[in-house]
Design an enzyme around this catalytic site. Structure first.
Site, PDB file in Angstrom:
ATOM      1  N   GLY A   1      -5.110  15.319  54.912  1.00  0.00           N
ATOM      2  CA  GLY A   1      -4.468  16.608  55.149  1.00  0.00           C
ATOM      3  C   GLY A   1      -4.009  16.782  56.582  1.00  0.00           C
ATOM      4  O   GLY A   1      -3.970  15.837  57.363  1.00  0.00           O
TER       5      GLY A   1
ATOM      6  N   HIS B   1       2.837  11.149  57.081  1.00  0.00           N
ATOM      7  CA  HIS B   1       2.410  11.295  55.686  1.00  0.00           C
ATOM      8  C   HIS B   1       3.628  11.482  54.770  1.00  0.00           C
ATOM      9  O   HIS B   1       3.727  10.884  53.700  1.00  0.00           O
ATOM     10  CB  HIS B   1       1.508  12.518  55.516  1.00  0.00           C
ATOM     11  CG  HIS B   1       0.242  12.502  56.309  1.00  0.00           C
ATOM     12  ND1 HIS B   1       0.032  13.331  57.385  1.00  0.00           N
ATOM     13  CD2 HIS B   1      -0.899  11.768  56.180  1.00  0.00           C
ATOM     14  CE1 HIS B   1      -1.185  13.125  57.877  1.00  0.00           C
ATOM     15  NE2 HIS B   1      -1.774  12.177  57.172  1.00  0.00           N
TER      16      HIS B   1
ATOM     17  N   GLN C   1     -16.733   8.685  55.895  1.00  0.00           N
ATOM     18  CA  GLN C   1     -16.083   7.759  56.829  1.00  0.00           C
ATOM     19  C   GLN C   1     -16.199   8.229  58.275  1.00  0.00           C
ATOM     20  O   GLN C   1     -15.649   7.599  59.173  1.00  0.00           O
ATOM     21  CB  GLN C   1     -14.628   7.492  56.443  1.00  0.00           C
ATOM     22  CG  GLN C   1     -13.692   8.677  56.617  1.00  0.00           C
ATOM     23  CD  GLN C   1     -12.349   8.414  55.969  1.00  0.00           C
ATOM     24  OE1 GLN C   1     -12.214   8.314  54.750  1.00  0.00           O
ATOM     25  NE2 GLN C   1     -11.308   8.276  56.780  1.00  0.00           N
TER      26      GLN C   1
ATOM     27  N   SER D   1      -0.125  11.669  64.376  1.00  0.00           N
ATOM     28  CA  SER D   1      -1.502  11.683  63.903  1.00  0.00           C
ATOM     29  C   SER D   1      -1.965  13.130  63.830  1.00  0.00           C
ATOM     30  O   SER D   1      -1.605  13.944  64.686  1.00  0.00           O
ATOM     31  CB  SER D   1      -2.397  10.912  64.888  1.00  0.00           C
ATOM     32  OG  SER D   1      -3.767  11.198  64.631  1.00  0.00           O
TER      33      SER D   1
END
Ligand code: AMP
Length: 277
Positions: A28, A34, A58, A182
């Site tokens: 998200g 993305h 993670q 990012s």
């Protein structure tokens, strides 16, 4: 665009989709990186599904799980605009119910680079991606070259566990000044945001040196290190010139390589990479 959370809802929504289905797994706080994967899937697949899940397994205890940026309404609006059929926002308690004890471990590929600096990270990634694949049953799954080691680890897992799907890896989408997009860039204060361009500058300097005939791995590492050292707000974790398929560090002459690095700017950990040859 259908949005579902529970596994039961996901299964009935999945059954209604035409194949081939493309899946884009995400955490998200979406950006153009993305969306480039969603757009590619839109072209290559009959149906497109996106998962949005900040996967707790993670993240190491000291990492940014709690502060990871989240804005589901904004994500859904972006996905609707580019044309997404199904969005799955898994529920953590359903993904990892109490008593959970099954993990996917990819061995050698997860030892260097990100694996060395983030112990347990790839076990969490491989496990959640395997669970997403099992639930969604896509024919294609889309990942970004931004996380180059992750893409290799997923390819290996798909091969080793016989998942009947194709892994597609999309190129890195960057800001105009070169910074790789990012979700974590949102953590950067203005002076840190300026400093963060140093990763791409270091990669480009090594690329130029390689193009000009410098094919020595240690020399390319030094060129990247020297650029990183010019930026006082940047502290590097690793700088690597590795064999692009196995990720073992190259010693001596470079023909093909994955240049990669992890750098902290303040508390924000940034990664970037570039392929040579
Ligand atoms: P994340 O939400 O960070 O887990 O990323 C989800 C997917 O998007 C992963 O496969 C990433 O490699 C990919 N991705 C993230 N940033 C970029 C970018 N700047 N360009 C292309 N793909 C990206």
């Amino acid at each position: 665009m259908k949005v579902v959370s529970s596994l039961a809802e996901l299964r009935s929504a999945r059954a209604a989709l035409h194949g081939p289905l493309g899946l884009i797994p995400t955490m998200g706080y979406l950006h153009a990186g993305h969306l480039s994967l969603v757009q590619r899937a839109r072209i290559e697949c009959a149906s497109v599904a996106v998962s949005i899940f900040v996967n707790p397994t993670q993240f190491a205890p000291a990492e940014d799980l709690a502060s990871y940026p989240r804005d589901l309404d904004r994500d859904l609006a972006m996905l609707k605009r580019v044309g997404t059929d199904l969005v799955w926002t898994p529920v953590a308690e359903e993904m990892y119910p109490s008593g959970y004890q099954t993990w996917v471990t990819v061995e050698r590929l997860t030892l260097p680079l990100e694996g060395a600096w983030r112990p347990g990270h790839f076990r969490g990634v491989a496990t959640i991606v395997a669970k997403l694949f099992n639930a969604m049953q896509p024919q294609r799954a889309y990942f970004g070259q931004k996380d180059a080691q992750q893409a290799l680890v997923i390819r290996q897992m798909v091969r080793d566990l016989n998942f009947p799907l194709e892994v597609v890896v999309g190129q890195i989408i960057r800001e105009p000044d070169g910074l790789a997009m990012s979700s974590r860039n949102s953590y950067l204060a203005p002076d840190q945001r300026r400093a963060a361009t140093v990763l791409h500058r270091a990669l480009k300097a090594a690329e130029h040196a390689f193009a000009a005939g410098d094919h020595d791995a240690e020399s390319l590492r030094r060129i990247m290190m020297d650029i990183l050292l010019t930026e006082p707000l940047a502290v590097s974790e690793y700088v690597s010139v590795a064999e692009p398929d196995t990720l073992s560090e190259i010693d001596g002459e470079v023909r093909r390589a994955l240049l990669s690095m992890a750098v902290k700017v303040g508390k924000t950990r940034l990664i970037d990479n570039l392929e040579l040859g």
